[in-house]
Design an enzyme around this catalytic site. Sequence first.
Site, mmCIF file in Angstrom:
data_model
loop_
_atom_site.group_PDB
_atom_site.id
_atom_site.type_symbol
_atom_site.label_atom_id
_atom_site.label_comp_id
_atom_site.label_asym_id
_atom_site.label_seq_id
_atom_site.Cartn_x
_atom_site.Cartn_y
_atom_site.Cartn_z
ATOM 1 N N LYS A 1 -66.763 26.717 -43.472
ATOM 2 C CA LYS A 1 -65.762 26.751 -44.540
ATOM 3 C C LYS A 1 -66.288 26.111 -45.835
ATOM 4 O O LYS A 1 -66.184 26.685 -46.905
ATOM 5 C CB LYS A 1 -64.484 26.027 -44.071
ATOM 6 N N ILE A 2 -66.849 24.902 -45.697
ATOM 7 C CA ILE A 2 -67.295 24.177 -46.896
ATOM 8 C C ILE A 2 -68.579 24.798 -47.462
ATOM 9 O O ILE A 2 -68.698 25.025 -48.667
ATOM 10 C CB ILE A 2 -67.489 22.676 -46.575
ATOM 11 N N ASP B 1 -72.692 11.404 -49.953
ATOM 12 C CA ASP B 1 -71.305 10.932 -49.833
ATOM 13 C C ASP B 1 -71.122 10.276 -48.474
ATOM 14 O O ASP B 1 -70.074 9.707 -48.192
ATOM 15 C CB ASP B 1 -70.346 12.125 -49.981
ATOM 16 N N GLU C 1 -72.653 3.918 -42.356
ATOM 17 C CA GLU C 1 -71.532 3.692 -43.283
ATOM 18 C C GLU C 1 -70.334 3.011 -42.643
ATOM 19 O O GLU C 1 -69.504 2.416 -43.335
ATOM 20 C CB GLU C 1 -71.072 5.029 -43.891
ATOM 21 N N THR D 1 -72.874 15.870 -47.967
ATOM 22 C CA THR D 1 -71.451 15.498 -47.944
ATOM 23 C C THR D 1 -70.909 15.700 -46.533
ATOM 24 O O THR D 1 -69.702 15.734 -46.334
ATOM 25 C CB THR D 1 -70.622 16.377 -48.918
ATOM 26 N N SER D 2 -71.826 15.840 -45.560
ATOM 27 C CA SER D 2 -71.361 16.193 -44.215
ATOM 28 C C SER D 2 -71.237 14.968 -43.306
ATOM 29 O O SER D 2 -70.150 14.426 -43.144
ATOM 30 C CB SER D 2 -72.283 17.251 -43.619
ATOM 31 N N ARG D 3 -72.329 14.540 -42.726
ATOM 32 C CA ARG D 3 -72.328 13.316 -41.922
ATOM 33 C C ARG D 3 -73.653 12.596 -42.151
ATOM 34 O O ARG D 3 -74.711 13.238 -42.210
ATOM 35 C CB ARG D 3 -72.162 13.613 -40.426
ATOM 36 N N HIS E 1 -67.930 8.314 -49.048
ATOM 37 C CA HIS E 1 -67.144 9.251 -48.234
ATOM 38 C C HIS E 1 -65.826 9.604 -48.932
ATOM 39 O O HIS E 1 -64.747 9.474 -48.356
ATOM 40 C CB HIS E 1 -66.889 8.666 -46.833
ATOM 41 N N GLN E 2 -65.959 10.030 -50.175
ATOM 42 C CA GLN E 2 -64.756 10.337 -50.956
ATOM 43 C C GLN E 2 -64.598 11.830 -51.221
ATOM 44 O O GLN E 2 -63.667 12.234 -51.922
ATOM 45 C CB GLN E 2 -64.768 9.568 -52.285
ATOM 46 N N ALA E 3 -65.497 12.649 -50.637
ATOM 47 C CA ALA E 3 -65.452 14.085 -50.960
ATOM 48 C C ALA E 3 -64.105 14.706 -50.609
ATOM 49 O O ALA E 3 -63.648 15.633 -51.258
ATOM 50 C CB ALA E 3 -66.581 14.812 -50.248
ATOM 51 N N PHE E 4 -63.450 14.157 -49.583
ATOM 52 C CA PHE E 4 -62.159 14.732 -49.146
ATOM 53 C C PHE E 4 -60.999 14.300 -50.040
ATOM 54 O O PHE E 4 -59.909 14.842 -49.925
ATOM 55 C CB PHE E 4 -61.857 14.270 -47.708
HETATM 56 P P1 NAD Z 1 -67.198 24.369 -40.210
HETATM 57 O O1 NAD Z 1 -67.066 24.175 -38.754
HETATM 58 O O2 NAD Z 1 -66.322 25.375 -40.894
HETATM 59 O O3 NAD Z 1 -68.711 24.752 -40.557
HETATM 60 C C1 NAD Z 1 -69.816 24.143 -39.953
HETATM 61 C C2 NAD Z 1 -70.907 25.188 -39.861
HETATM 62 O O4 NAD Z 1 -72.076 24.554 -39.329
HETATM 63 C C3 NAD Z 1 -70.536 26.345 -38.911
HETATM 64 O O5 NAD Z 1 -70.742 27.581 -39.565
HETATM 65 C C4 NAD Z 1 -71.501 26.159 -37.742
HETATM 66 O O6 NAD Z 1 -71.902 27.389 -37.166
HETATM 67 C C5 NAD Z 1 -72.670 25.471 -38.433
HETATM 68 N N1 NAD Z 1 -73.571 24.805 -37.491
HETATM 69 C C6 NAD Z 1 -73.268 24.241 -36.297
HETATM 70 N N2 NAD Z 1 -74.385 23.761 -35.712
HETATM 71 C C7 NAD Z 1 -75.400 24.051 -36.568
HETATM 72 C C8 NAD Z 1 -76.788 23.808 -36.529
HETATM 73 N N3 NAD Z 1 -77.367 23.215 -35.481
HETATM 74 N N4 NAD Z 1 -77.536 24.224 -37.575
HETATM 75 C C9 NAD Z 1 -76.961 24.869 -38.631
HETATM 76 N N5 NAD Z 1 -75.657 25.121 -38.718
HETATM 77 C C10 NAD Z 1 -74.874 24.704 -37.700
HETATM 78 O O7 NAD Z 1 -67.023 22.920 -40.850
HETATM 79 P P2 NAD Z 1 -66.661 22.580 -42.376
HETATM 80 O O8 NAD Z 1 -65.189 22.435 -42.498
HETATM 81 O O9 NAD Z 1 -67.396 23.479 -43.294
HETATM 82 O O10 NAD Z 1 -67.248 21.093 -42.447
HETATM 83 C C11 NAD Z 1 -68.657 20.848 -42.437
HETATM 84 C C12 NAD Z 1 -68.887 19.376 -42.251
HETATM 85 O O11 NAD Z 1 -68.416 18.672 -43.409
HETATM 86 C C13 NAD Z 1 -68.085 18.762 -41.086
HETATM 87 O O12 NAD Z 1 -68.813 18.812 -39.910
HETATM 88 C C14 NAD Z 1 -67.835 17.337 -41.519
HETATM 89 O O13 NAD Z 1 -68.801 16.525 -40.898
HETATM 90 C C15 NAD Z 1 -68.092 17.352 -43.022
HETATM 91 N N6 NAD Z 1 -66.946 16.905 -43.812
HETATM 92 C C16 NAD Z 1 -67.117 15.884 -44.697
HETATM 93 C C17 NAD Z 1 -66.071 15.463 -45.489
HETATM 94 C C18 NAD Z 1 -66.233 14.357 -46.509
HETATM 95 O O14 NAD Z 1 -65.240 13.809 -47.009
HETATM 96 N N7 NAD Z 1 -67.448 13.998 -46.876
HETATM 97 C C19 NAD Z 1 -64.827 16.066 -45.360
HETATM 98 C C20 NAD Z 1 -64.686 17.121 -44.439
HETATM 99 C C21 NAD Z 1 -65.745 17.537 -43.683
#
Ligand code: NAD
Length: 344
Positions: free
Chosen positions: A153-154, A254, A259, A228-230, A291-294
Amino acid sequence: MKVAVYSAKEYDIESFSKVAEKYGINYKFYDVPLTVDTASLAEGMDAVCVFVNDNCNKEVVDKLYEIGIRIIALRCAGYNNVDLNACYGRIHVVRVPAYSPYAVAEHAAALLLTSIRRIHKAYNRTRDYNFSLKGLTGFDLHGKTVGVIGTGKIGKIFANICDGFGMNVLGYDKYPAPDFKGNYEDLDSILCKSDIISLHCPLTDETFHLLNSDTLKKTKKGVVIINTSRGSLIDAEAVLQSIKDRHVGALCIDVYEEESNLFFNDYSGHILNDDTLARLISMPNVIVTSHQAFLTNEALANIADTTSDNLIAFYNDHVYKNEVCYHCPKHDKCVKAREGKCFD
Ligand code: NAD
């Protein structure tokens, strides 16, 4: 329904209080994180509500189960902080799979633009009436190659934003999406072709330290890395070394590996014990947000709404909305897929 909300900040209290009456939920807010020592605060409650840095390890899960908790409601999308094996068969885990993917993707874009156009430097300078442009030269995004790792999604929204800038968008995902605006390539070619790499995949055993000393060597000199993921997708020590070696051109994070004891709290005036983070923050080409992206009004409202809906569905109707998949041994003949719920 009584719910103990851990790590509750002002903005959580505001958004959850707004919907509490509508759902008939009595939220009790605690500013402390969920740990084995604070788990007992949930005694007599029907559920706990936790965020990204609340550690639901086996010890905590055992304790919650012992005091009668049967559902953990994550008010976030990621669930890497929950021991799902410990939960399976005992405590249901629900989450908010999407609250505003735009919030996170737009934050990633904000970090990228801030970094490459040196906005953070310019902002501080002009406040001191320093109008010199020395050292502020950036580069055009138009025509540059961006590698999007994780095109869910992101990642897809971030790719669309980059496409709007006229960038060449490449993507890598274990499960490619048909509507991704870019070309899929394997991870190695993404690493060596990209001027900018943005991480949007979840943290799993497979993605732990996806960027490490070996993979960083494959990247272009001057690469801009955005996470911005983990935090643990990047080996922080390795990226720090690569910045010192003048290989990584800029880092925008982020999220950070360590953290959990730092982010969301004010430690100004304290001595920071984390030398790696302190060194990263000292670099002119590193931008850290905590961790403020959300953190947008829209996302907060959606989080409160979906979490409350998840809880009420569980409590009133025994329906497990947005339950996390436990990847249990019966995964092949999944009960959840047939009946819409996991175990019991
Ligand atoms: P999502 O599940 O829609 O998308 C994740 C994508 O990663 C999927 O398409 C999946 O197939 C892919 N994936 C899984 N394993 C993989 C791998 N080994 N290699 C490559 N791609 C792989 O999730 P999303 O909603 O897009 O969120 C993504 C990440 O963003 C979340 O996992 C979360 O950790 C992070 N996040 C951070 C914040 C923030 O405030 N910083 C807020 C929300 C989410």
